[in-house]
Design a protein around this motif. Sequence first.
Motif, mmCIF file in Angstrom:
data_model
loop_
_atom_site.group_PDB
_atom_site.id
_atom_site.type_symbol
_atom_site.label_atom_id
_atom_site.label_comp_id
_atom_site.label_asym_id
_atom_site.label_seq_id
_atom_site.Cartn_x
_atom_site.Cartn_y
_atom_site.Cartn_z
ATOM 1 N N PRO A 287 50.668 29.437 44.412
ATOM 2 C CA PRO A 287 50.923 30.750 44.997
ATOM 3 C C PRO A 287 49.995 30.972 46.180
ATOM 4 O O PRO A 287 48.959 30.302 46.315
ATOM 5 C CB PRO A 287 50.610 31.710 43.846
ATOM 6 C CG PRO A 287 49.660 30.973 42.976
ATOM 7 C CD PRO A 287 50.036 29.530 43.083
ATOM 8 N N SER A 288 50.338 31.899 47.039
ATOM 9 C CA SER A 288 49.579 32.098 48.281
ATOM 10 C C SER A 288 48.104 32.379 48.012
ATOM 11 O O SER A 288 47.232 31.922 48.761
ATOM 12 C CB SER A 288 50.193 33.242 49.093
ATOM 13 O OG SER A 288 50.236 34.440 48.326
ATOM 14 N N ARG A 289 47.786 33.080 46.927
ATOM 15 C CA ARG A 289 46.391 33.443 46.697
ATOM 16 C C ARG A 289 45.532 32.267 46.222
ATOM 17 O O ARG A 289 44.315 32.408 46.113
ATOM 18 C CB ARG A 289 46.295 34.592 45.697
ATOM 19 C CG ARG A 289 46.678 34.266 44.274
ATOM 20 C CD ARG A 289 46.733 35.540 43.433
ATOM 21 N NE ARG A 289 46.934 35.269 42.027
ATOM 22 C CZ ARG A 289 45.958 35.165 41.143
ATOM 23 N NH1 ARG A 289 44.701 35.298 41.546
ATOM 24 N NH2 ARG A 289 46.203 34.924 39.875
ATOM 25 N N LEU A 290 46.163 31.112 45.950
ATOM 26 C CA LEU A 290 45.393 29.934 45.546
ATOM 27 C C LEU A 290 45.451 28.813 46.574
ATOM 28 O O LEU A 290 44.893 27.732 46.331
ATOM 29 C CB LEU A 290 45.902 29.408 44.199
ATOM 30 C CG LEU A 290 45.609 30.266 42.970
ATOM 31 C CD1 LEU A 290 46.206 29.621 41.719
ATOM 32 C CD2 LEU A 290 44.116 30.465 42.780
ATOM 33 N N LYS B 62 55.003 37.630 38.131
ATOM 34 C CA LYS B 62 54.710 36.793 39.292
ATOM 35 C C LYS B 62 55.915 35.911 39.585
ATOM 36 O O LYS B 62 56.591 35.449 38.668
ATOM 37 C CB LYS B 62 53.475 35.939 39.028
ATOM 38 C CG LYS B 62 52.194 36.746 38.838
ATOM 39 C CD LYS B 62 50.995 35.848 38.627
ATOM 40 C CE LYS B 62 49.720 36.662 38.492
ATOM 41 N NZ LYS B 62 48.529 35.812 38.295
ATOM 42 N N ALA B 63 56.161 35.674 40.867
ATOM 43 C CA ALA B 63 57.368 34.945 41.267
ATOM 44 C C ALA B 63 57.440 33.575 40.601
ATOM 45 O O ALA B 63 58.491 33.161 40.113
ATOM 46 C CB ALA B 63 57.401 34.812 42.786
#
Length: 506
Positions: A113-116, A184-185
Amino acid sequence: MSNFARSVFSAGLPSRVAICMAIALVGQSPIIYADPGPGAIRVALTGLPKGLSPGFYGFNLDFWFAIHAARLDNPTLLRAAAALHPMVLRYPGGTLANYWNWRTGWFIRHDLPSRLRWTKHRTHVPYTLSRFKTIVNATGASPVFDLNLLTSKLSDQLSMLHQARNLGLPVRYVELGNEFYLSKAGYKAHFPTPQSYAHRAWRWATAIHHAFPRARIAAVGFWHVPGQRPAPRAAQWNTGLGHLAGVQAITMHDYASPARLIPRAMLQGRLDTSAIPLLLGLPFQAVRGLDESRYELPASLVQLPIWVTEYNLGPLRLDGHPHPDAIDALWVHGLYNATLGLLLAQTPHVQMALVHALIGSPMFSVLQSAPPYQRSASGYTLSLLYRAAKEAISLQTLSFAPEPMAHPVPFVRLGKMPAYPTLIGAVFQSPRGQRAVLINLSSRPRTLDMGKLLGGAFHYRERYAPAQMTVAANQIPTTRSENATTSFVLKPYAIALLWKVIPRPG
């Protein structure tokens, strides 16, 4: 005087109780107290003993250890962790487990995911099973392996468990992923419904049991805390697990949100005094929600044990933004975690209670993240609780007569917070003897008459501080150790560990 305060007198309550309630109401406090007065309070055992799992208390390790794995060679860190007396440690952690590559000791490089995505470019020391074994050996704790059901394959995760066993790490506790009830997606793409998760969990549990017959395996459940409105996916999660089989436990997590009960008026840079009793009532409300959540499970699962593999006080957010340091380092935060930990040990069906996290962000850490790895408020309280439970095979709840109670006034943000006792305690029984833990959640000292509860004279170690005190290197709670015969005074906002005096021969 408000109409509600007047009704206290007309309700036929004892005059002392009514007066205390009315005074609190006039002062606009959100709590009213039924206080027994200054006399001694008799302490006794109540109910039946509850068996205690050998892996009941411990910690989630999580992101800090992944990022700072090199520090697992630091003897100071290992000594600090061992002094907390954990029984279990969770590897690799919570959310990161869903994106973890155990072979590299780091995050996967795809499907992040973008935050990782920052993890693709960060220099790191691998957080491998061998490094994890260092802290397991230092503490004597058992591992809880949280598997990657999201971005890995069953064969790969079985290889991880085999490698752990080859290294001498017991494969005793296994979790099937982390918090898939969140919207979450990536979670929804892999597990569109709880039924789809249940089907995969069943298949994985069957294969794991074939390879590790003695392993205890837990699947993801959802803990619905009263007063918090879950997203639709989470609200339907427990009831949708009807096809789940092959597991021996259900995991649940709790991060009580103080923002729903602490209005801005109670925050003036720091936590206002009037918010303290509200905060300390949250563990009792959370345990009620845990029991209700268990009964949301299908009939085939409702009798399974509960593993609470993460809990802590959630971050305080106002208008959607974190309010830094409002609660994180305060003594009351440590009392919150010890209180919920003790209540969970007393709760039927609960077999594990892990605090998030051993080291992490300041809002959650039990140990501070830089040498000399000093304890946070939670570290000071939990070390006494965990010491009492070390090697214990059962515990029995303590009763108090008369019992001091706190009664939350109907309040717009509270929901249905129940009245709660401001004294709690339990006796832990081990092959070596008994230890008791007592917690005072009020601003008043309590004289406790222990009678012959511990067989006569006893030692006690007590920790206490003002509820709003920031625990830091230059400001730590007071610790005192004393002997007593039958009674002692428990300080305000204190936790105490008691054990029997063993006379020396001759």
